[in-house]
Design a protein around this motif. Structure first.
Motif, PDB file in Angstrom:
ATOM      1  N   GLN A 280      52.711  51.856  41.325  1.00  0.00           N
ATOM      2  CA  GLN A 280      52.066  53.025  40.733  1.00  0.00           C
ATOM      3  C   GLN A 280      52.038  52.944  39.204  1.00  0.00           C
ATOM      4  OE1 GLN A 280      52.488  56.840  42.949  1.00  0.00           O
ATOM      5  NE2 GLN A 280      54.313  55.873  43.815  1.00  0.00           N
ATOM      6  N   ALA A 281      51.932  51.713  38.721  1.00  0.00           N
ATOM      7  CA  ALA A 281      51.697  51.438  37.302  1.00  0.00           C
ATOM      8  C   ALA A 281      50.478  50.530  37.240  1.00  0.00           C
ATOM      9  CB  ALA A 281      52.908  50.765  36.658  1.00  0.00           C
ATOM     10  N   LEU A 282      49.499  50.885  36.437  1.00  0.00           N
ATOM     11  CA  LEU A 282      48.223  50.170  36.418  1.00  0.00           C
ATOM     12  C   LEU A 282      48.413  48.676  36.176  1.00  0.00           C
ATOM     13  CD1 LEU A 282      45.899  52.625  34.446  1.00  0.00           C
ATOM     14  CD2 LEU A 282      45.914  52.165  36.905  1.00  0.00           C
ATOM     15  N   ASP A 283      47.671  47.888  36.955  1.00  0.00           N
ATOM     16  CA  ASP A 283      47.738  46.434  36.884  1.00  0.00           C
ATOM     17  C   ASP A 283      46.322  45.902  37.081  1.00  0.00           C
ATOM     18  OD1 ASP A 283      48.240  43.749  37.092  1.00  0.00           O
ATOM     19  OD2 ASP A 283      49.306  43.853  39.002  1.00  0.00           O
ATOM     20  N   PRO A 284      45.530  45.784  36.002  1.00  0.00           N
ATOM     21  CA  PRO A 284      44.115  45.412  36.151  1.00  0.00           C
ATOM     22  C   PRO A 284      43.877  43.948  36.487  1.00  0.00           C
ATOM     23  CG  PRO A 284      44.677  45.603  33.834  1.00  0.00           C
ATOM     24  CD  PRO A 284      45.880  46.066  34.596  1.00  0.00           C
ATOM     25  N   LEU A 285      44.889  43.096  36.356  1.00  0.00           N
ATOM     26  CA  LEU A 285      44.678  41.660  36.524  1.00  0.00           C
ATOM     27  C   LEU A 285      45.024  41.153  37.918  1.00  0.00           C
ATOM     28  CD1 LEU A 285      46.035  40.343  33.093  1.00  0.00           C
ATOM     29  CD2 LEU A 285      43.688  40.922  33.740  1.00  0.00           C
ATOM     30  N   ASN A 286      45.923  41.811  38.613  1.00  0.00           N
ATOM     31  CA  ASN A 286      46.361  41.332  39.927  1.00  0.00           C
ATOM     32  C   ASN A 286      45.199  41.232  40.913  1.00  0.00           C
ATOM     33  OD1 ASN A 286      47.377  42.952  42.781  1.00  0.00           O
ATOM     34  ND2 ASN A 286      48.101  40.888  42.361  1.00  0.00           N
ATOM     35  N   ARG A 287      45.245  40.200  41.758  1.00  0.00           N
ATOM     36  CA  ARG A 287      44.303  40.065  42.860  1.00  0.00           C
ATOM     37  C   ARG A 287      45.050  39.562  44.094  1.00  0.00           C
ATOM     38  NH1 ARG A 287      41.915  42.332  39.438  1.00  0.00           N
ATOM     39  NH2 ARG A 287      39.767  42.021  38.715  1.00  0.00           N
ATOM     40  N   PHE A 288      44.760  40.204  45.235  1.00  0.00           N
ATOM     41  CA  PHE A 288      45.298  39.768  46.518  1.00  0.00           C
ATOM     42  C   PHE A 288      44.218  39.066  47.323  1.00  0.00           C
ATOM     43  CE2 PHE A 288      48.517  43.174  45.899  1.00  0.00           C
ATOM     44  CZ  PHE A 288      49.660  42.443  46.216  1.00  0.00           C
ATOM     45  N   GLY A 289      44.634  38.345  48.354  1.00  0.00           N
ATOM     46  CA  GLY A 289      43.716  37.741  49.298  1.00  0.00           C
ATOM     47  C   GLY A 289      44.295  37.797  50.694  1.00  0.00           C
ATOM     48  N   SER A 290      43.438  37.649  51.691  1.00  0.00           N
ATOM     49  CA  SER A 290      43.887  37.676  53.086  1.00  0.00           C
ATOM     50  C   SER A 290      42.850  36.989  53.960  1.00  0.00           C
ATOM     51  CB  SER A 290      44.094  39.119  53.558  1.00  0.00           C
ATOM     52  OG  SER A 290      44.355  39.167  54.951  1.00  0.00           O
ATOM     53  N   ASP A 291      43.329  36.272  54.975  1.00  0.00           N
ATOM     54  CA  ASP A 291      42.477  35.753  56.037  1.00  0.00           C
ATOM     55  C   ASP A 291      43.030  36.253  57.365  1.00  0.00           C
ATOM     56  OD1 ASP A 291      40.517  34.220  54.667  1.00  0.00           O
ATOM     57  OD2 ASP A 291      42.009  32.648  54.315  1.00  0.00           O
ATOM     58  N   ARG A 292      42.160  36.882  58.155  1.00  0.00           N
ATOM     59  CA  ARG A 292      42.564  37.377  59.471  1.00  0.00           C
ATOM     60  C   ARG A 292      41.661  36.722  60.519  1.00  0.00           C
ATOM     61  NH1 ARG A 292      42.696  41.889  56.043  1.00  0.00           N
ATOM     62  NH2 ARG A 292      40.817  42.907  56.868  1.00  0.00           N
ATOM     63  N   TRP A 293      42.235  35.768  61.259  1.00  0.00           N
ATOM     64  CA  TRP A 293      41.513  35.055  62.305  1.00  0.00           C
ATOM     65  C   TRP A 293      41.869  35.666  63.651  1.00  0.00           C
ATOM     66  CZ3 TRP A 293      38.101  31.166  61.096  1.00  0.00           C
ATOM     67  CH2 TRP A 293      38.210  30.597  59.820  1.00  0.00           C
ATOM     68  N   ASN A 294      40.870  35.899  64.489  1.00  0.00           N
ATOM     69  CA  ASN A 294      41.167  36.411  65.819  1.00  0.00           C
ATOM     70  C   ASN A 294      40.330  35.693  66.866  1.00  0.00           C
ATOM     71  OD1 ASN A 294      38.792  38.296  64.874  1.00  0.00           O
ATOM     72  ND2 ASN A 294      38.875  38.508  67.110  1.00  0.00           N
ATOM     73  N   ALA A 295      40.867  35.598  68.077  1.00  0.00           N
ATOM     74  CA  ALA A 295      40.147  35.038  69.214  1.00  0.00           C
ATOM     75  C   ALA A 295      40.670  35.706  70.476  1.00  0.00           C
ATOM     76  CB  ALA A 295      40.346  33.525  69.296  1.00  0.00           C
ATOM     77  N   ASP A 296      39.779  35.985  71.400  1.00  0.00           N
ATOM     78  CA  ASP A 296      40.214  36.544  72.675  1.00  0.00           C
ATOM     79  C   ASP A 296      39.303  36.054  73.794  1.00  0.00           C
ATOM     80  OD1 ASP A 296      38.116  38.917  73.193  1.00  0.00           O
ATOM     81  OD2 ASP A 296      38.715  39.010  71.097  1.00  0.00           O
TER      82      ASP A 296
END
Length: 720
Positions: A280-296
């Motif tokens: 809850q303190a501003l952070d303009p530079l951070n970046r997240f990433g995610s990959d969600r693979w699914n199969a059924d």
């Protein structure tokens, strides 16, 4: 705004009375023809398709046609139209909180979201993923929503409600469609859908891309502002904009032949901003990433044997949360009280330490989920439909990685030095890691009976048993009595029990200056009773009304530790709630359709005897779909969010009400293949805000979380 609420409460019974009067002029034959003709079907109430009005649950269905008409670009915009469901926002990445009937906490684990009947829940914090990033809608065929408990069928986290997102098959597409959209905040979307046949298989494929710089509403003050005021520093980046950039790629494939269906998908998220900051303190530079693979892989045979329908399913989900650019919890220049363990300690600090590069920690994790189940429906008894099944779920956080510039250096055992140019220390796999690798197994079975014990009466009863490898067993029953009171009126009385499994962070997180896990946690539980009416007095008019009461127990909350600066997860406190929802759909003319709903809820924290806070007491939604000229469709919609109290101990004034208006104009069948649309969001540019978390001694974001101002979107699509 309160006068509007009073007017709506008074108008509701008058609307029902007027509808009954109009019904007197309609013939019974006309009504019967329509009651069973065009009603939407829902499958998640019992696991088999039923008309919404007769399903033993309070359910809503939103079709692809509805989604297109309202001009929605993301799942959250669709869900906000469902009675009793409000989409609020988290500080972390502005992730959605699906608040149903006032039930909500932490990372919003009390709502189970399914994609084609398979859970999307991540075990780290119990949500859909910390790097959720939204979900586009072009590949969605329909969305089914059940308000109320569903653990008797779906197990864990089917608590306040269940949302099932059903993606398009070959039958929904029939050909190829490509499209694009340009909008405010440097937003660009593109998509391609194809449905056809290949080597004897029905094939459906979709690819959707979204990129945006994100809205830039200003946060006037944050947690670092409070630290600056206390310590005489000037490190805070507030006032400053929220960090909501996005780069998304969604791909799906559906192959089916005879009784078999394979589905596979990828939800890639990159360049993902963290909202107002994880701390809850501003952070303009951070970046997240995610990959969600699914199969059924699903086998379904409605004629497996005489009177038998059999379904078997295997599914797999792999999800990640990675840091693409350093997560700066507190900005460069911050000064923090540091304890002997090298972490923040306001209670007994060793020194006040300056962090010229900021207070940086990069938590990453990877998890996998494997599921298998077998179910059967037996219709050999004259008045009974039996459904039963069993299965196993395996959840695992199999990899955890973290680097930081605070805490203890695992090689020396001494605090990490806080100096410019010192690289981050990788503490993965050491005693300083924030989360150990863990797994969980769940073995379950369920049984359900739909008993038509009289001509107009049906009783649905069921129970599910789950046994978990980490916290033990739980049993959740349900019962629903459905009475076809008249040819145009259905009455339902329902009871259901539900549970919410503790997340891995609630059980096992450690070395965190703010929160610690507790391996001895029990699941949260919920008991709900409901009374609902589905009334169709005219062939083109449907009214729904329901009232509910719930009891939420063993709520998992973080309780301050007496001998440390941290808080530990505990089962503590209860919450009760009651309310009701009124909804209406009216096809006034062949070219004009009206829809709307009103919801009321009152939730009380029984520990403090005060309102539970955060959720609106009143919600109103109205939409018109008007084809004012051939192939021209105009869809205005409005929502009112009214009367949100603060949680106990939060002395800020109540969150302001707001009225949000959207407009969509669509032109179809241009030269048979082209279609264009133009939308305006937040037409009147209102200063709408969602509540920020309470804090001690004050909220970290005192002026709440601002939503986007007025925005514009234009799209074009081509079908061939």
């Amino acid at each position: 705004m309160k006068s509007l609420t009073v007017s709506l409460v008074i108008a509701a019974p008058l609307l029902i009375w007027a509808t009954v009067s109009l019904a007197a002029s309609s013939t019974e034959e006309e009504d019967l023809a329509q009651v069973y003709g065009g009603e939407e079907m829902v499958s998640i109430a019992t696991g088999t398709k039923q008309p919404v009005g007769k399903a033993p649950a309070v359910a809503s269905v939103v079709t692809a046609a509805d989604i297109k008409a309202m001009g929605a670009t993301d799942l959250d915009e669709v869900l906000e139209t469902v009675p009793g469901l409000h989409v609020s926002r988290s500080e972390n990445g502005y992730n959605p909180w699906y608040t149903i009937r006032g039930i909500n906490s932490g990372y919003n684990p009390q709502v189970l979201v399914l994609i084609n009947g398979i859970p999307t829940t991540n075990t780290f914090v119990g949500d859909r993923n910390q790097v959720w990033g939204g979900m586009p809608v072009q590949a969605i065929s329909r969305i089914e929503v059940v308000r109320g408990p569903g653990s008797a069928l779906y197990g864990a986290d089917a608590f306040a409600g269940v949302i099932n997102i059903i993606t398009k098959t070959k039958q929904d597409i029939e050909g190829t469609e490509v499209g694009g959209r340009v909008g405010s905040f440097d937003t660009y979307d593109g998509w391609a859908l194809h449905g056809g046949e290949w080597a004897g298989f029905d094939v459906a494929a979709s690819l959707e891309y979204h990129t945006s710089a994100g809205q830039k509403s200003i946060i006037e003050s944050d947690l670092q502002s409070q630290l600056d005021q206390a310590l005489g520093t000037h490190a805070s980046l507030a006032p400053g904009p929220v960090n909501l950039s996005r780069d998304n790629l969604d791909a799906r494939l559906d192959l089916s032949r005879d009784h078999w269906r394979f589905r596979g998908g990828l939800q890639h998220r990159g360049n993902h901003g963290n909202g107002v900051g994880v701390a809850q303190a501003l952070d303009p530079l951070n970046r997240f990433g995610s990959d969600r693979w699914n199969a059924d892989l699903t086998y379904q045979n409605a004629e497996f044997a005489e009177n038998w329908e059999v379904t078997g399913q295997l599914s797999y989900l792999n999800a990640s949360q990675i840091v693409e650019r350093n997560l700066t919890l507190f900005p460069p220049g911050t000064q923090l009280p540091i304890g002997a363990n090298g972490q923040i300690d306001f209670a007994s600090p060793v020194a006040l330490v300056a962090f010229p590069n900021g207070y940086i920690g990069n938590p990453e994790n990877w998890e996998r989920h494997a599921r298998g189940n077998l179910s059967a429906i037996y219709r050999g008894f004259e008045y009974h439909t039996l459904r039963f099944g069993a299965g196993v779920n395996y959840d695992s956080i199999y990899k955890v990685r973290v680097s930081q510039n605070f805490g203890l250096d695992p090689e020396t055992g001494s605090p990490i030095p806080f100096m410019p140019g010192v690289p981050l220390i990788d503490v993965s796999g050491t005693a300083s890691t924030y989360l150990p690798t863990k797994d969980r197994k769940d073995f379950f079975f369920f049984v359900q009976d739909q008993w038509q014990f009289a001509k107009d009466w049906a009783l649905t009863g069921g129970v599910r048993y789950d046994r978990y490898s980490d916290f033990g067993e739980t049993v959740n029953p349900r019962a629903a009595l459905v009475w076809e009171t008249r040819y145009d009126l259905t009455t339902k009385f329902m009871y259901g029990s539900a549970f919410r499994a503790p997340s891995f962070s609630e059980q096992y997180i450690l070395n965190n200056p703010a929160t610690l896990g507790n391996a001895n946690l029990k699941p949260e539980t919920l008991d709900t009773i409901e009374l609902a009416f589905d009334y169709r007095p005219l062939d083109k008019l449907r009214l729904g009304l329901n009232v509910f009461n719930y009891w939420w127990k063993d709520i998992i909350r973080y309780v301050p530790d007496s001998d440390a600066p941290s808080s530990t997860a505990q089962n503590t406190g209860t919450q009760t709630g009651y309310g009701g929802e009124l909804e209406a759909e009216w096809k006034v003319l062949d070219t004009l359709r009206l829809a709307g709903n009103y919801s009321y809820q009152k939730s009380t924290d029984t520990t403090t005897h005060q309102d539970a806070g955060y959720a609106p007491h009143h919600q109103v939604y109205l939409r018109a779909q008007w084809e004012f000229l051939p192939d021209w469709q105009f869809t205005p919609q409005a929502k009112w969010i009214i009367d949100r109290d603060r949680a106990a101990g939060d002395n800020r004034q109540a969150v302001d009400d707001y009225t949000w208006v959207d407009l969509t104009l669509r032109r179809k069948n241009i030269h048979d293949h082209f279609e264009v649309a133009f939308s305006v969001r937040n037409l009147f540019d209102v200063d709408a805000r969602e509540p920020s978390l309470a804090g001690n001694p004050a909220a970290a974001i005192p002026n709440d979380l601002p939503l986007a101002g007025r925005s514009f979107y234009g799209e074009i699509r081509v079908s061939f």
